[in-house]
Design a protein around this motif. Sequence first.
Motif, PDB file in Angstrom:
ATOM      1  N   ASP A 275       1.111   2.132   8.147  1.00 14.43           N
ATOM      2  CA  ASP A 275       0.544   3.481   8.242  1.00 14.43           C
ATOM      3  C   ASP A 275      -0.875   3.417   8.788  1.00 14.43           C
ATOM      4  N   SER A 276      -1.558   4.551   8.810  1.00 16.13           N
ATOM      5  CA  SER A 276      -2.898   4.632   9.408  1.00 16.13           C
ATOM      6  C   SER A 276      -3.920   3.777   8.659  1.00 16.13           C
ATOM      7  N   LYS A 277      -3.636   3.431   7.401  1.00 11.41           N
ATOM      8  CA  LYS A 277      -4.551   2.589   6.624  1.00 11.41           C
ATOM      9  C   LYS A 277      -4.179   1.114   6.692  1.00 11.41           C
ATOM     10  N   GLY A 278      -3.168   0.799   7.480  1.00 13.05           N
ATOM     11  CA  GLY A 278      -2.760  -0.594   7.636  1.00 13.05           C
ATOM     12  C   GLY A 278      -1.791  -1.073   6.572  1.00 13.05           C
ATOM     13  N   LYS A 279      -1.330  -0.182   5.703  1.00 11.19           N
ATOM     14  CA  LYS A 279      -0.426  -0.581   4.634  1.00 11.19           C
ATOM     15  C   LYS A 279       0.991  -0.726   5.167  1.00 11.19           C
ATOM     16  N   LEU A 280       1.647  -1.806   4.795  1.00 14.57           N
ATOM     17  CA  LEU A 280       3.008  -2.079   5.262  1.00 14.57           C
ATOM     18  C   LEU A 280       3.977  -1.062   4.667  1.00 14.57           C
ATOM     19  N   GLN A 281       4.718  -0.363   5.564  1.00 16.09           N
ATOM     20  CA  GLN A 281       5.676   0.650   5.137  1.00 16.09           C
ATOM     21  C   GLN A 281       7.123   0.178   5.240  1.00 16.09           C
ATOM     22  N   GLY A 282       7.408  -0.684   6.195  1.00 15.99           N
ATOM     23  CA  GLY A 282       8.769  -1.145   6.427  1.00 15.99           C
ATOM     24  C   GLY A 282       8.778  -2.031   7.651  1.00 15.99           C
TER      25      GLY A 282
END
Length: 476
Positions: free
Chosen positions: A263-270
């Motif tokens: 996502d926009s914060k760099g967090k892994l989504q998939g």
Amino acid sequence: MPVPDRKSPESLQDRLDQVTALLRQHEEAGRLEEGARERAGNLGDQVSSRVELQDKLEELHPADVAYILESLPLEERLKVWQLVGTEQDGEILLEVSDAVRETLLADMDNHEIIAAATTLDADELADLAPDLPRDVVRELMDTLDAQQRERLKSALSFDDDQVGALMDFDMVTIRDDVTLEVVSRYLRRFETLPDHTDKLFVVDLQGVLKGVLSVNKLLVTSDDQLVADVMAIDPVIFDPRDDAGEAVQAFERYNLVSAPVVDSKGKLQGRLTIEQMLDYIREEAETEALNAAGLVEEEDIFASVWKSVRNRWAWLAVNLCTALIASRVIGLFENSIEQLVALAALMPIVAGVGGNSGNQTITLIVRGIATGQVQMAHGERLLRKEAGVALINGLVWGAALGVITWFLYYNAPLSIVLMSAMVLNMMLAAFMGVAIPLLRVRMGGDPALGSSVLITAITDSGGFFIFLGLATVFLL
């Protein structure tokens, strides 16, 4: 050492033939004859054939069963579907086409649908959910744990052509402050790794992606190395809102097998995998082919008459209108045709060649738009290029047709008029072949939808008008 026997794999057609034959046996055994002995014997045969058919279906991959179901008429399809094991239902529903899935779901009650859906992961449920009754989706939500529920809501929040709708959540994450030996021991705890696992995703405690560790690097590097020292810190990444078509191009460009979605914060989504990209390409190709022919949606080949009529009538109505326009164009020149009968024999050639040329152009432009190579800003340049191609082709083939016409009718002016009409109609076809898809893109529509119908209508009417008009002016 003995060489093991090699058995050629069965083709899909072979499997379809086998299932169809078993189904015929099952149906035949079900037609009980009069008399207790005969009835008892037939009942045993029916049970035996049913078991044999069920065993055959259990042996097959869900994709193969899906192919078989799509290839059977509705009545036979439902009979086979009722014999499929419950544990396979969910996977098969994902594999069949949308039109066939509708017929299968209509044959299931809510409890059966829920039982099939609960065998699927959140990303798979997201693919199936739009086709399910709303009350079933609500019940499914209640059966999921908090993490799966959030993942499903996340996947459903994106459009079909966005990366977020395609990503899956089945992936392996690791920390960067451990050794490769620790990672190897961790992986051995899994019974199997997720499909298409060519890299592991390195995240921090907050789930922010820091890099990726390829499985190849893991295997060939010393066990005492830290993940942080060997991981790649600049992998190809995608945002959930990215266009899926652009992701496909990136997979092809960089030869990817899987890629992280953050996502926009760099967090892994998939993650995205090559399997999802291939599925997307296939679906887009099928949709484009249907749209080009003026079909509104995918159609079950064995659908009822009225369903097929509803799917096809819209663009047939457009085609009828354009055909009427073409006929009125011909009607304007009835007197010319009466005076020179050769015009009636030659005018379909002008329209036909123009239509073929226009379809070539429009196919190239639509493909270019789909791959991202063609933008609105390229319109003027493409018009000049296609006009040049049409001019050369028109002169060459128009001259060839003019020579043939002279040998047929010994009329030089008619040959010159025919060649001129060929050139002008092919120029018209080139202009419309570029303009139609670009205008549809500008208006927010699908450039492929009905493009073949429109270009054919324009080149038919235009070709008739140009040829008969020139003939009226210069020959009569």
